[in-house]
Design a protein around this motif. Structure first.
Motif, PDB file in Angstrom:
ATOM      1  N   ARG A 166     -32.584 -39.455 -44.413  1.00 14.75           N
ATOM      2  CA  ARG A 166     -31.614 -39.679 -43.326  1.00 14.75           C
ATOM      3  C   ARG A 166     -30.399 -38.779 -43.531  1.00 14.75           C
ATOM      4  O   ARG A 166     -29.907 -38.622 -44.646  1.00 14.75           O
ATOM      5  CB  ARG A 166     -31.186 -41.149 -43.326  1.00 14.75           C
ATOM      6  N   ILE A 167     -29.920 -38.194 -42.438  1.00 19.21           N
ATOM      7  CA  ILE A 167     -28.736 -37.343 -42.458  1.00 19.21           C
ATOM      8  C   ILE A 167     -27.644 -38.007 -41.617  1.00 19.21           C
ATOM      9  O   ILE A 167     -27.900 -38.485 -40.507  1.00 19.21           O
ATOM     10  CB  ILE A 167     -29.041 -35.945 -41.886  1.00 19.21           C
ATOM     11  N   SER A 168     -26.425 -38.028 -42.158  1.00 17.30           N
ATOM     12  CA  SER A 168     -25.269 -38.541 -41.431  1.00 17.30           C
ATOM     13  C   SER A 168     -24.286 -37.396 -41.245  1.00 17.30           C
ATOM     14  O   SER A 168     -23.704 -36.901 -42.215  1.00 17.30           O
ATOM     15  CB  SER A 168     -24.618 -39.689 -42.218  1.00 17.30           C
ATOM     16  N   LEU A 169     -24.111 -36.950 -40.007  1.00 16.69           N
ATOM     17  CA  LEU A 169     -23.276 -35.784 -39.702  1.00 16.69           C
ATOM     18  C   LEU A 169     -21.843 -36.202 -39.382  1.00 16.69           C
ATOM     19  O   LEU A 169     -21.612 -36.992 -38.454  1.00 16.69           O
ATOM     20  CB  LEU A 169     -23.840 -35.014 -38.511  1.00 16.69           C
ATOM     21  N   GLY A 170     -20.895 -35.659 -40.109  1.00 18.40           N
ATOM     22  CA  GLY A 170     -19.483 -35.932 -39.868  1.00 18.40           C
ATOM     23  C   GLY A 170     -18.937 -35.041 -38.768  1.00 18.40           C
ATOM     24  O   GLY A 170     -18.308 -34.017 -39.047  1.00 18.40           O
ATOM     25  N   VAL A 171     -19.174 -35.413 -37.526  1.00 15.32           N
ATOM     26  CA  VAL A 171     -18.774 -34.598 -36.375  1.00 15.32           C
ATOM     27  C   VAL A 171     -17.317 -34.870 -36.004  1.00 15.32           C
ATOM     28  O   VAL A 171     -16.528 -33.947 -35.792  1.00 15.32           O
ATOM     29  CB  VAL A 171     -19.710 -34.874 -35.180  1.00 15.32           C
ATOM     30  N   GLN A 172     -16.952 -36.146 -35.857  1.00 14.86           N
ATOM     31  CA  GLN A 172     -15.599 -36.645 -35.589  1.00 14.86           C
ATOM     32  C   GLN A 172     -15.096 -36.342 -34.181  1.00 14.86           C
ATOM     33  O   GLN A 172     -14.520 -37.198 -33.543  1.00 14.86           O
ATOM     34  CB  GLN A 172     -14.585 -36.142 -36.638  1.00 14.86           C
ATOM     35  N   SER A 173     -15.271 -35.131 -33.696  1.00 16.84           N
ATOM     36  CA  SER A 173     -14.827 -34.775 -32.350  1.00 16.84           C
ATOM     37  C   SER A 173     -15.684 -33.627 -31.833  1.00 16.84           C
ATOM     38  O   SER A 173     -16.226 -32.846 -32.625  1.00 16.84           O
ATOM     39  CB  SER A 173     -13.359 -34.354 -32.355  1.00 16.84           C
ATOM     40  N   LEU A 174     -15.782 -33.536 -30.503  1.00 12.11           N
ATOM     41  CA  LEU A 174     -16.448 -32.390 -29.881  1.00 12.11           C
ATOM     42  C   LEU A 174     -15.470 -31.609 -29.014  1.00 12.11           C
ATOM     43  O   LEU A 174     -15.874 -30.911 -28.082  1.00 12.11           O
ATOM     44  CB  LEU A 174     -17.653 -32.851 -29.054  1.00 12.11           C
ATOM     45  N   ASP A 175     -14.201 -31.724 -29.332  1.00 12.83           N
ATOM     46  CA  ASP A 175     -13.169 -30.990 -28.606  1.00 12.83           C
ATOM     47  C   ASP A 175     -12.582 -29.929 -29.539  1.00 12.83           C
ATOM     48  O   ASP A 175     -11.986 -30.263 -30.564  1.00 12.83           O
ATOM     49  CB  ASP A 175     -12.068 -31.942 -28.129  1.00 12.83           C
ATOM     50  N   ASP A 176     -12.756 -28.677 -29.194  1.00 12.80           N
ATOM     51  CA  ASP A 176     -12.307 -27.590 -30.066  1.00 12.80           C
ATOM     52  C   ASP A 176     -10.790 -27.467 -30.140  1.00 12.80           C
ATOM     53  O   ASP A 176     -10.264 -26.729 -30.985  1.00 12.80           O
ATOM     54  CB  ASP A 176     -12.913 -26.259 -29.607  1.00 12.80           C
ATOM     55  N   ARG A 177     -10.079 -28.190 -29.288  1.00 13.52           N
ATOM     56  CA  ARG A 177      -8.617 -28.230 -29.433  1.00 13.52           C
ATOM     57  C   ARG A 177      -8.207 -29.264 -30.468  1.00 13.52           C
ATOM     58  O   ARG A 177      -7.199 -29.099 -31.166  1.00 13.52           O
ATOM     59  CB  ARG A 177      -7.962 -28.570 -28.087  1.00 13.52           C
ATOM     60  N   ILE A 178      -8.979 -30.331 -30.577  1.00 12.29           N
ATOM     61  CA  ILE A 178      -8.641 -31.425 -31.488  1.00 12.29           C
ATOM     62  C   ILE A 178      -9.145 -31.170 -32.902  1.00 12.29           C
ATOM     63  O   ILE A 178      -8.475 -31.504 -33.888  1.00 12.29           O
ATOM     64  CB  ILE A 178      -9.193 -32.759 -30.934  1.00 12.29           C
ATOM     65  N   LEU A 179     -10.325 -30.589 -33.036  1.00  6.86           N
ATOM     66  CA  LEU A 179     -10.931 -30.410 -34.362  1.00  6.86           C
ATOM     67  C   LEU A 179      -9.998 -29.739 -35.371  1.00  6.86           C
ATOM     68  O   LEU A 179      -9.879 -30.219 -36.513  1.00  6.86           O
ATOM     69  CB  LEU A 179     -12.246 -29.642 -34.237  1.00  6.86           C
ATOM     70  N   PRO A 180      -9.303 -28.642 -35.027  1.00  7.28           N
ATOM     71  CA  PRO A 180      -8.404 -28.030 -36.015  1.00  7.28           C
ATOM     72  C   PRO A 180      -7.246 -28.940 -36.423  1.00  7.28           C
ATOM     73  O   PRO A 180      -6.785 -28.873 -37.572  1.00  7.28           O
ATOM     74  CB  PRO A 180      -7.886 -26.774 -35.307  1.00  7.28           C
ATOM     75  N   THR A 181      -6.796 -29.805 -35.524  1.00  9.39           N
ATOM     76  CA  THR A 181      -5.700 -30.717 -35.880  1.00  9.39           C
ATOM     77  C   THR A 181      -6.154 -31.761 -36.890  1.00  9.39           C
ATOM     78  O   THR A 181      -5.327 -32.366 -37.562  1.00  9.39           O
ATOM     79  CB  THR A 181      -5.138 -31.422 -34.629  1.00  9.39           C
ATOM     80  N   LEU A 182      -7.466 -31.970 -36.985  1.00  9.60           N
ATOM     81  CA  LEU A 182      -8.033 -32.902 -37.963  1.00  9.60           C
ATOM     82  C   LEU A 182      -8.372 -32.206 -39.278  1.00  9.60           C
ATOM     83  O   LEU A 182      -8.901 -32.846 -40.198  1.00  9.60           O
ATOM     84  CB  LEU A 182      -9.307 -33.540 -37.402  1.00  9.60           C
ATOM     85  N   ASP A 183      -8.118 -30.895 -39.340  1.00  8.89           N
ATOM     86  CA  ASP A 183      -8.474 -30.069 -40.507  1.00  8.89           C
ATOM     87  C   ASP A 183      -9.982 -29.943 -40.675  1.00  8.89           C
ATOM     88  O   ASP A 183     -10.463 -29.669 -41.783  1.00  8.89           O
ATOM     89  CB  ASP A 183      -7.853 -30.620 -41.799  1.00  8.89           C
ATOM     90  N   ARG A 184     -10.715 -30.125 -39.572  1.00  8.31           N
ATOM     91  CA  ARG A 184     -12.157 -29.911 -39.625  1.00  8.31           C
ATOM     92  C   ARG A 184     -12.434 -28.418 -39.570  1.00  8.31           C
ATOM     93  O   ARG A 184     -11.713 -27.650 -38.908  1.00  8.31           O
ATOM     94  CB  ARG A 184     -12.858 -30.609 -38.457  1.00  8.31           C
ATOM     95  N   LEU A 185     -13.487 -27.990 -40.255  1.00 13.07           N
ATOM     96  CA  LEU A 185     -13.799 -26.564 -40.374  1.00 13.07           C
ATOM     97  C   LEU A 185     -14.923 -26.125 -39.443  1.00 13.07           C
ATOM     98  O   LEU A 185     -15.355 -24.981 -39.511  1.00 13.07           O
ATOM     99  CB  LEU A 185     -14.161 -26.245 -41.826  1.00 13.07           C
ATOM    100  N   HIS A 186     -15.399 -27.009 -38.594  1.00 13.81           N
ATOM    101  CA  HIS A 186     -16.478 -26.661 -37.675  1.00 13.81           C
ATOM    102  C   HIS A 186     -15.997 -26.719 -36.241  1.00 13.81           C
ATOM    103  O   HIS A 186     -14.958 -27.320 -35.929  1.00 13.81           O
ATOM    104  CB  HIS A 186     -17.662 -27.609 -37.855  1.00 13.81           C
ATOM    105  N   THR A 187     -16.750 -26.097 -35.365  1.00  9.84           N
ATOM    106  CA  THR A 187     -16.525 -26.184 -33.926  1.00  9.84           C
ATOM    107  C   THR A 187     -17.529 -27.154 -33.319  1.00  9.84           C
ATOM    108  O   THR A 187     -18.481 -27.595 -33.985  1.00  9.84           O
ATOM    109  CB  THR A 187     -16.696 -24.808 -33.269  1.00  9.84           C
TER     110      THR A 187
END
Length: 388
Positions: free
Chosen positions: A128-149
């Protein structure tokens, strides 16, 4: 070793949580035990983790248990090479035994996923894989310090499917700064549109230890108002139901047959090993936590000393309260007799509070089990305080 040796599990089939602390970058909202990834860090960590497995396996009760779930969390466990994953799972099999139908989950950040790595995990026995996506908004993702788009998140999901995983979960967060209801709805619809088997969605909380929590003392963080967060939660439950997901726990949704085995161990107040720096475990009546600093953890294991930092023996009353609080997080609820037993112990206001919750439609009962309604899930923390 003396303490650990005496913490014999009550059950013969338990879970195991393994904490892999390394992150390329720490997210501002995260309060988990993390350590920066650096050259050679994972290679130095692996012998310590394998060594801890060996130490725990020396406990006199170890030969009598099997593992029905293994969960590698972090940090970013998907930074582990496939060879390291195989070594960890092989050691668990050799020392404890992993049951044939066990659920074996790895948390993955989208940017650290590759077909080669996930295929290697699959060959090692990960189910089983659990993907830490958190958001699908490319404006919000950088504010969360996420490194993916958003596109990389979708690619990671497709890669997990291509690697042969038939059980893939997606993690999202709502109640985020600058997250309005329309954007949240787009994120949920987008993630459900991929066809995941499981969805976890958590309201943002600024817990002790997070960078945002410490920054909030110096400058306010613009969190959305409570009615916006409530609306985001409500829309999530609607969209999940429309997509055929059962809302089986306050923050978790699954297609039939795809509930998380490991997380249900937590919510049913059942037993699990905690392995790795900062990992927590629960054996018998004892809840314990490992030391957090990675170097200290490694030094203790090298000395042949279980790296336990804290432990607490729960009283019967504490166990009763935990069993109720955790069980009421589940859509299945708890036996009505458990709640009656707790109410009989007082105080008197608890019985009145439970009656009020029933009258307001926040608690329901069916077939001898008491459950929180959808409205009750939203206000569950208030009831849990009463139950304590």
């Amino acid at each position: 070793m003396s303490d650990l040796a005496s913490w014999a599990p009550r059950a013969g089939s338990i879970g195991a949580y393994l904490h892999v602390p390394f992150c390329v970058q720490r997210c501002g909202y995260c309060s988990f035990n993390t350590a920066p990834e650096s050259p050679g860090a994972v290679a130095r960590f692996l012998p310590a983790l394998l060594g801890e497995i060996d130490l725990v396996a020396k406990a006199p009760w170890a030969g009598a248990i099997g593992l029905r779930s293994v969960f590698l969390g972090g940090g970013t466990p998907s930074l582990l090479p496939a060879e390291a994953m195989a070594a960890i799972l092989d050691r668990l099999r050799a020392r404890f035994g992993i049951e044939a139908d066990a659920e074996i989950t790895v948390e993955c950040n989208p940017e650290s996923v590759s077909l080669e790595r996930l295929s290697g995990y699959r060959r090692a026995g990960v189910t089983r894989i659990s993907l830490g996506v958190q958001s699908l908004d490319d404006r919000i993702l950088p504010t969360l310090d996420r490194l993916h788009t958003a596109a990389q998140a979708r690619d990671a999901f497709d890669t997990a499917r291509a690697a042969g995983f038939e059980d893939v979960s997606v993690d999202l967060i709502y109640g985020l700064p600058a997250l309005d209801l329309a954007t949240w709805e787009e994120t949920v619809k987008g993630a459900l549109g991929w066809g995941p088997d499981h969805l976890s969605a958590y309201a943002l909380t600024l817990d002790e230890g997070s960078l945002w929590r410490s920054e909030a003392a110096r400058r306010p963080i613009a969190l959305p108002p409570e009615d916006t967060v409530t609306a985001q939660y409500t829309r999530l439950t609607q969209l999940g139901a429309e997509a055929g997901f059962e809302h089986y726990e306050v923050s978790n949704y699954a297609r039939p047959g795809h509930r998380s085995t490991h997380n249900q161990i937590y919510w049913r107040a059942e037993e699990y090993l905690g392995l790795g720096p900062g990992a927590c475990g629960f054996l018998g009546d004892v809840r314990y936590g490992n030391v957090k600093p990675v170097d200290r953890y490694g030094d203790m294991v090298a000395r042949g000393e279980p790296p336990i930092g804290t432990h607490e023996t729960l009283t019967p009353r504490q166990r009763m309260a935990e069993r109720l609080i955790l069980g009421l997080r589940l859509g299945d609820g708890v036996p009505a007799a458990w709640l009656d037993e707790r109410a009989a112990l007082g105080p008197a206001r608890l019985g009145s509070a439970l009656a009020a919750w029933r009258e307001r439609g926040l608690l329901g009962e069916r077939a001898g089990r008491v459950r929180l309604t959808e409205a009750g899930f939203l206000l569950s923390d208030a009831l849990f305080i009463e139950l304590l």
